[in-house]
Write an enzyme that holds these catalytic residues in place. Structure first.
Site, mmCIF file in Angstrom:
data_model
loop_
_atom_site.group_PDB
_atom_site.id
_atom_site.type_symbol
_atom_site.label_atom_id
_atom_site.label_comp_id
_atom_site.label_asym_id
_atom_site.label_seq_id
_atom_site.Cartn_x
_atom_site.Cartn_y
_atom_site.Cartn_z
ATOM 1 N N CYS A 177 0.821 -1.224 0.000
ATOM 2 C CA CYS A 177 0.000 0.000 0.000
ATOM 3 C C CYS A 177 0.849 1.265 0.000
ATOM 4 O O CYS A 177 0.331 2.357 -0.226
ATOM 5 C CB CYS A 177 -0.946 -0.004 1.188
ATOM 6 S SG CYS A 177 -2.083 -1.391 1.163
ATOM 7 N N HIS A 201 -3.210 7.239 2.393
ATOM 8 C CA HIS A 201 -3.617 5.932 1.869
ATOM 9 C C HIS A 201 -4.987 5.614 2.458
ATOM 10 O O HIS A 201 -5.194 5.720 3.676
ATOM 11 C CB HIS A 201 -2.580 4.882 2.282
ATOM 12 C CG HIS A 201 -3.063 3.490 2.121
ATOM 13 N ND1 HIS A 201 -3.625 3.017 0.944
ATOM 14 C CD2 HIS A 201 -3.089 2.438 2.996
ATOM 15 C CE1 HIS A 201 -3.966 1.758 1.104
ATOM 16 N NE2 HIS A 201 -3.654 1.377 2.325
ATOM 17 N N ASN A 230 -10.178 -0.069 0.165
ATOM 18 C CA ASN A 230 -8.718 0.009 0.105
ATOM 19 C C ASN A 230 -8.229 -0.640 -1.189
ATOM 20 O O ASN A 230 -8.262 -1.867 -1.331
ATOM 21 C CB ASN A 230 -8.148 -0.713 1.332
ATOM 22 C CG ASN A 230 -6.630 -0.713 1.377
ATOM 23 O OD1 ASN A 230 -5.968 -0.395 0.398
ATOM 24 N ND2 ASN A 230 -6.083 -1.082 2.515
#
Ligand code: UT7
Length: 339
Positions: A119, A262, A292
């Site tokens: 990520c 993020h 996500n």
């Protein structure tokens, strides 16, 4: 061709793009597959739906579309691109998907390769690409963040499957003068010793090869995560690294136009914003729509906010990526957009 500034040493963010799969799965729909519900998912994560790549789409396709849109916004021809960095942990091909994207774009003069940092991948790739441009050996780079974790989550594990989705985002960056540098500062970190709380590990299955010899079968187990550990890591490390950057550059959080984290969990976004007294309306979030999307979250969110006019030329953005590895980082950026 645009003229190359003489005192190269900076980079400008001049274009953005994104692409999402056509299949959408809402929380209620997911509740038909696993024992979960919209209330739990929304209240614990802020996620309302996610996109999932279907049979007629690939990660390379999404990356191509996102990259093409960024080129268009920047006003660049594909041939003028020197570098394509594809941040992904879930390529279509383990040897790398960036060359496929390069071919689809027609960016025949670009070197293209994948970069894996889960990520944090987009941020790590952005900083990596910027070093090539600052060094003067390249002038134009396309940084793409794209992931398809839908291929790698256990759709029967409610603790993980509700979190992730697929998507791609891209940013076009160009070498510029030191005075115009948009990457004001950055800091990247890794801590493999704490990496066991979030993994997409190999299967670990060995098969006989010839007598007395075995070989490992290729393949991966689904995403394994200790959610609470990852949560604690994020709410501790993200404010710490952002705080270091802000104070090193003597930037008051009040001066930030946007906090672009993020997109992992709305509670993480809120906790970081609260730590710096950043009001909600300066916190970019599209978790409700996409969940996500791993390496894609930051450029996907940026592109949305550029397109709807929230992020404007000259705006100061604090960004942070964090995730498996463990890996994390932060950067202070100034969006320029096309001229
Ligand atoms: O890019 C980084 C990727 N990872 C992350 O960002 C993850 C960071 N962690 C988190 O976001 C949170 O830890 C989660 C959203 C994953 C979980 O939230 P939590 O508040 O830490 O919940 P929990 O794991 O403590 O679980 C609370 C309860 C448990 O039930 P019991 O044991 O209290 O009866 C779980 O079994 O919620 C249950 N639960 C669910 N219930 C309905 C866990 N997942 C679900 C679900 N639906 N999907």
């Amino acid at each position: 061709m645009a003229e190359t500034p003489k005192n190269i040493g900076g980079v400008a963010l001049v274009g953005s793009g994104s692409a999402i799969p056509s299949q959408k799965v809402t929380n209620d729909e997911l509740g038909m597959r696993v024992d979960t519900n919209d209330l739990w998912i929304k209240s614990r994560t802020g996620i309302g739906a996610r996109r999932v790549i279907g049979p007629n789409e690939t990660l390379s396709d999404l990356s191509h579309l996102a990259g093409e849109a960024a080129l268009q916004m920047a006003g660049w021809s594909p041939e003028s691109v020197d570098l394509i960095l594809l941040a992904t942990s879930t390529p279509d091909d383990l040897f790398g998907s960036a060359p496929k994207v390069q071919a689809k774009l027609g960016a025949c003069n670009a070197v293209a390769f994948d970069l894996t940092a889960a990520c944090s991948g987009f941020l790590f790739a952005l900083v990596t690409a910027a070093q090539f441009l600052r060094g003067g050996s390249m002038r134009r780079a396309l940084v793409i963040g794209a992931d398809q974790l839908s291929r790698w989550v256990d759709w029967d594990d409610r603790r993980t499957c509700v979190l992730f989705g697929d998507g791609a985002g891209a940013v076009a960056i160009e070498a510029t003068s030191t005075e115009e540098d948009a990457l004001i500062d950055f800091k990247l970190k890794s801590d493999g010793a704490r990496g066991d709380c979030l993994n997409l590990p190999q299967l670990g299955e060995f098969l006989p090869l010839i007598t007395g010899t075995t070989h490992q079968r290729g393949g991966f187990s689904p995403v394994q995560m200790n959610g609470q550990e990852v949560y604690k890591f994020a709410v501790r490390e993200v404010p710490a690294i952002l705080g270091e950057l802000l104070s090193a550059n003597k930037i008051d959080p009040e001066k930030l136009n946007w906090l672009l984290l993020h997109q992992a969990n709305q509670r993480i976004l809120d906790a970081v914003a609260q730590r710096f007294s950043i009001p909600q309306d300066k916190v970019l979030s599209n978790l409700a729509d996409y969940g996500n999307t791993s390496a894609a979250t930051i450029p996907l969110m940026l592109d949305e906010a550029v397109k709807d006019g929230r992020v404007q030329s000259g705006h100061l953005i604090a960004t942070s990526g964090f995730g498996a590895g463990l890996s994390w980082g932060a950067a202070l950026l100034r969006w320029r957009g096309p001229i």
